[in-house]
Motif scaffolding. Structure first.
Motif, mmCIF file in Angstrom:
data_model
loop_
_atom_site.group_PDB
_atom_site.id
_atom_site.type_symbol
_atom_site.label_atom_id
_atom_site.label_comp_id
_atom_site.label_asym_id
_atom_site.label_seq_id
_atom_site.Cartn_x
_atom_site.Cartn_y
_atom_site.Cartn_z
ATOM 1 N N VAL A 1 36.515 11.982 15.746
ATOM 2 C CA VAL A 1 34.972 12.454 14.183
ATOM 3 C C VAL A 1 36.043 13.716 13.624
ATOM 4 N N GLY A 2 37.516 14.492 14.578
ATOM 5 C CA GLY A 2 37.835 15.108 14.270
ATOM 6 C C GLY A 2 37.166 16.730 14.320
ATOM 7 N N GLU A 3 38.361 17.447 13.550
ATOM 8 C CA GLU A 3 37.743 18.748 13.366
ATOM 9 C C GLU A 3 36.842 19.255 12.532
ATOM 10 N N ASP A 4 36.599 18.592 11.349
ATOM 11 C CA ASP A 4 35.739 18.912 10.588
ATOM 12 C C ASP A 4 33.930 17.787 10.813
ATOM 13 N N SER A 5 34.187 17.798 11.835
ATOM 14 C CA SER A 5 32.455 17.189 12.203
ATOM 15 C C SER A 5 32.415 18.782 12.841
ATOM 16 N N ASN A 6 30.755 18.221 12.400
ATOM 17 C CA ASN A 6 30.016 19.634 13.023
ATOM 18 C C ASN A 6 29.919 19.670 14.750
ATOM 19 N N ASN A 7 29.787 20.747 15.097
ATOM 20 C CA ASN A 7 30.234 20.954 16.509
ATOM 21 C C ASN A 7 29.221 20.620 17.360
ATOM 22 N N TYR A 8 27.663 20.569 16.468
ATOM 23 C CA TYR A 8 26.394 20.564 17.037
ATOM 24 C C TYR A 8 25.961 18.422 17.418
ATOM 25 N N VAL B 1 34.987 0.131 32.614
ATOM 26 C CA VAL B 1 36.507 0.457 33.163
ATOM 27 C C VAL B 1 37.233 1.958 32.548
ATOM 28 N N VAL B 2 37.153 2.124 31.266
ATOM 29 C CA VAL B 2 37.565 3.206 30.624
ATOM 30 C C VAL B 2 36.933 4.848 31.218
ATOM 31 N N GLN B 3 37.866 5.435 31.493
ATOM 32 C CA GLN B 3 37.468 6.540 32.240
ATOM 33 C C GLN B 3 36.878 7.038 31.275
ATOM 34 N N ILE B 4 35.705 8.155 31.287
ATOM 35 C CA ILE B 4 34.979 8.947 30.821
ATOM 36 C C ILE B 4 35.742 10.099 29.704
ATOM 37 N N THR B 5 36.515 10.764 30.898
ATOM 38 C CA THR B 5 37.253 11.577 29.868
ATOM 39 C C THR B 5 38.669 11.127 28.986
ATOM 40 N N ASP B 6 38.360 9.857 29.305
ATOM 41 C CA ASP B 6 39.187 9.017 27.937
ATOM 42 C C ASP B 6 38.395 9.012 26.446
ATOM 43 N N LYS B 7 37.218 8.924 26.782
ATOM 44 C CA LYS B 7 37.250 8.006 26.096
ATOM 45 C C LYS B 7 36.180 9.252 25.378
ATOM 46 N N LYS B 8 36.036 10.758 25.815
ATOM 47 C CA LYS B 8 35.941 11.457 25.378
ATOM 48 C C LYS B 8 37.400 11.706 24.394
ATOM 49 N N ALA B 9 37.911 12.224 25.241
ATOM 50 C CA ALA B 9 39.476 12.088 23.889
ATOM 51 C C ALA B 9 39.663 11.876 22.797
ATOM 52 N N VAL B 10 39.667 10.465 23.020
ATOM 53 C CA VAL B 10 39.625 9.871 22.284
ATOM 54 C C VAL B 10 38.261 9.444 20.976
#
Length: 183
Positions: A70-77, A56-65
């Motif tokens: 994972v933070g900015e330090d995580s690898n972009n790939y 029931v959680v929206q895909i955009t909400d899951k992506k944002a969370v």
């Protein structure tokens, strides 16, 4: 469905694809570290796991969370791979994909996973000793140790490597003595 043969069947190709990407970019160890951290977070936060798995959680909400987790330090790939799992509605298999990736990484680096159960937390010296014994028993280059505490062992350790169990606990010794006396 989780933990079933079906979930393994679904998770394995994703893990192999991630491993292929990591090998192409020479990022296998970095992905391994990030995935271990993510698995640790998922295992310690049931709220996060339930949020990501909820239909029931929206895909955009899951992506944002997930991006914040994972933070900015995580690898972009790796980050883009995780977002792809959300897009493909495969995020419910995230833990299985991560476990499969770590298994592939262990095979690649000739590392074995030793699940060690002891009466108390192991010191660094004890962990090193267990690792050396497991290396000698298995011929592996490296050992990854996962520990758990079981005060019922009375003393000693139980080491599980794959399907092999090495019982050096006091409880196990007492059980073996009891069996030999009953014959």
């Amino acid at each position: 469905m989780k933990g079933s043969a079906l979930s393994t069947e679904i998770a394995e190709p994703y893990a192999q694809a991630l491993m292929s990407l990591a090998q192409d970019r020479n990022l296998t160890e970095q992905f391994g570290q990030d995935i271990r951290a993510l698995l640790n977070l998922l295992q310690n936060s049931q709220d996060l796991r339930l949020f990501l798995e909820s239909p029931v959680v929206q895909i955009t909400d899951k992506k944002a969370v997930l991006e914040r987790v994972v933070g900015e330090d995580s690898n972009n790939y790796l980050k883009r791979f995780l977002l792809l799992l959300i897009d493909k509605r495969r995020i419910v298999f995230l833990e299985e994909v991560c476990q499969q990736y770590l298994e592939l990484l262990r095979k690649l680096t000739n590392t074995v996973l030793a699940e060690v159960t002891a009466t108390t937390e192991l010191s660094e010296e004890q962990r090193q000793s267990v690792a050396e014994k497991v290396k000698a028993l298995t011929g592996a280059q490296a050992v990854e140790i996962k520990t758990s505490v079981d005060p019922d062992l009375l003393g000693g350790v139980v080491i599980k490597v794959g399907s092999q169990v090495y019982d050096a606990s006091l409880r196990g010794q007492l059980r073996r003595i009891s069996l030999s006396l009953s014959k």
